[in-house]
Scaffold this motif. Structure first.
Motif, PDB file in Angstrom:
ATOM      1  N   ASP A 109      -3.769   0.508   4.410  1.00  0.00           N
ATOM      2  CA  ASP A 109      -2.669   0.505   5.375  1.00  0.00           C
ATOM      3  C   ASP A 109      -2.994  -0.300   6.623  1.00  0.00           C
ATOM      4  O   ASP A 109      -2.124  -0.957   7.184  1.00  0.00           O
ATOM      5  CB  ASP A 109      -2.267   1.935   5.756  1.00  0.00           C
ATOM      6  N   PHE A 110      -4.248  -0.268   7.056  1.00  0.00           N
ATOM      7  CA  PHE A 110      -4.656  -1.089   8.205  1.00  0.00           C
ATOM      8  C   PHE A 110      -4.347  -2.554   7.927  1.00  0.00           C
ATOM      9  O   PHE A 110      -3.703  -3.236   8.727  1.00  0.00           O
ATOM     10  CB  PHE A 110      -6.152  -0.901   8.505  1.00  0.00           C
ATOM     11  N   TYR A 111      -4.815  -3.045   6.793  1.00  0.00           N
ATOM     12  CA  TYR A 111      -4.586  -4.456   6.460  1.00  0.00           C
ATOM     13  C   TYR A 111      -3.099  -4.750   6.239  1.00  0.00           C
ATOM     14  O   TYR A 111      -2.580  -5.757   6.731  1.00  0.00           O
ATOM     15  CB  TYR A 111      -5.407  -4.861   5.229  1.00  0.00           C
ATOM     16  N   ARG A 112      -2.424  -3.905   5.520  1.00  0.00           N
ATOM     17  CA  ARG A 112      -0.996  -4.113   5.244  1.00  0.00           C
ATOM     18  C   ARG A 112      -0.196  -4.156   6.557  1.00  0.00           C
ATOM     19  O   ARG A 112       0.692  -4.994   6.730  1.00  0.00           O
ATOM     20  CB  ARG A 112      -0.481  -2.991   4.338  1.00  0.00           C
ATOM     21  N   ASN A 113      -0.513  -3.274   7.503  1.00  0.00           N
ATOM     22  CA  ASN A 113       0.223  -3.199   8.761  1.00  0.00           C
ATOM     23  C   ASN A 113       0.045  -4.426   9.649  1.00  0.00           C
ATOM     24  O   ASN A 113       0.857  -4.654  10.544  1.00  0.00           O
ATOM     25  CB  ASN A 113      -0.173  -1.944   9.542  1.00  0.00           C
ATOM     26  N   ILE A 114      -1.007  -5.204   9.424  1.00  0.00           N
ATOM     27  CA  ILE A 114      -1.181  -6.418  10.242  1.00  0.00           C
ATOM     28  C   ILE A 114      -0.847  -7.683   9.448  1.00  0.00           C
ATOM     29  O   ILE A 114      -1.179  -8.784   9.868  1.00  0.00           O
ATOM     30  CB  ILE A 114      -2.575  -6.493  10.911  1.00  0.00           C
ATOM     31  N   GLY A 115      -0.169  -7.503   8.302  1.00  0.00           N
ATOM     32  CA  GLY A 115       0.388  -8.654   7.605  1.00  0.00           C
ATOM     33  C   GLY A 115      -0.352  -9.147   6.383  1.00  0.00           C
ATOM     34  O   GLY A 115       0.013 -10.173   5.814  1.00  0.00           O
ATOM     35  N   PHE A 116      -1.376  -8.450   5.955  1.00  0.00           N
ATOM     36  CA  PHE A 116      -2.106  -8.847   4.753  1.00  0.00           C
ATOM     37  C   PHE A 116      -1.301  -8.462   3.514  1.00  0.00           C
ATOM     38  O   PHE A 116      -0.614  -7.442   3.499  1.00  0.00           O
ATOM     39  CB  PHE A 116      -3.464  -8.152   4.679  1.00  0.00           C
ATOM     40  N   ILE A 117      -1.406  -9.265   2.471  1.00  0.00           N
ATOM     41  CA  ILE A 117      -0.864  -8.933   1.159  1.00  0.00           C
ATOM     42  C   ILE A 117      -1.980  -8.202   0.416  1.00  0.00           C
ATOM     43  O   ILE A 117      -3.114  -8.679   0.338  1.00  0.00           O
ATOM     44  CB  ILE A 117      -0.454 -10.206   0.375  1.00  0.00           C
ATOM     45  N   VAL A 118      -1.666  -7.032  -0.110  1.00  0.00           N
ATOM     46  CA  VAL A 118      -2.661  -6.164  -0.731  1.00  0.00           C
ATOM     47  C   VAL A 118      -2.436  -6.110  -2.239  1.00  0.00           C
ATOM     48  O   VAL A 118      -1.317  -5.903  -2.687  1.00  0.00           O
ATOM     49  CB  VAL A 118      -2.604  -4.743  -0.128  1.00  0.00           C
ATOM     50  N   GLN A 119      -3.511  -6.296  -2.987  1.00  0.00           N
ATOM     51  CA  GLN A 119      -3.449  -6.260  -4.450  1.00  0.00           C
ATOM     52  C   GLN A 119      -4.581  -5.376  -4.970  1.00  0.00           C
ATOM     53  O   GLN A 119      -5.733  -5.526  -4.562  1.00  0.00           O
ATOM     54  CB  GLN A 119      -3.602  -7.677  -5.004  1.00  0.00           C
TER      55      GLN A 119
END
Length: 143
Positions: A109-119
């Motif tokens: 969620d940290f990465y997703r919330n700052i705009g990262f695409i998560v796979q």
């Protein structure tokens, strides 16, 4: 502002930050420390708020990519923007086209919330799903 902390990587406060970024046992922390000590390309920076080291980011620049190996913020300072700030400062310094991190479910969620695409990468370790997080840097962001 990020401060180079690689020269005092063996101090207790740096070990504490590593304990939040890896499995918190002495063996895992020592392996992470040795990786930075043995690899000149791996950079380690800390973020201080006053006299307190509140976070750290460890990464390497590989071609056009900035690969984040470790990032952590002390628990009482999470959610205040330090993690995002460290990534932004590293991007400003290194000017990558992509920022890449591999993480566990707790940090997705940290990465997703700052705009990262998560796979999802699936279960890389027994019982532990891992995720690849990628941020494509816009040219306008680099300037």
């Amino acid at each position: 502002m990020l401060l180079n902390i690689k020269s005092y990587i063996r101090k207790a406060q740096v070990a504490e930050l590593f304990s939040y970024a890896v499995f918190p046992d002495d063996k895992s922390i020592e392996q992470a420390v040795q990786a930075y000590e043995s690899n000149d390309a791996w950079q380690l920076y800390g973020y201080e708020d006053g006299e307190l080291l509140v976070g750290m980011i460890g990464y390497e620049k590989s071609g056009d990519d900035l690969i984040v190996h470790h990032i952590s913020v002390i628990p009482e300072n999470r959610g205040l923007g330090y993690g995002r700030g460290m990534i932004l400062e590293a991007m400003t310094k290194e000017k990558p086209k992509r920022v890449i991190a591999e993480t566990d479910e707790e940090a997705v969620d940290f990465y997703r919330n700052i705009g990262f695409i998560v796979q999802s990468l699936g279960e890389r370790y027994p019982g532990t799903e891992r995720f690849r997080c990628v941020y494509e840097v816009d040219e306008a962001e680099e300037e």
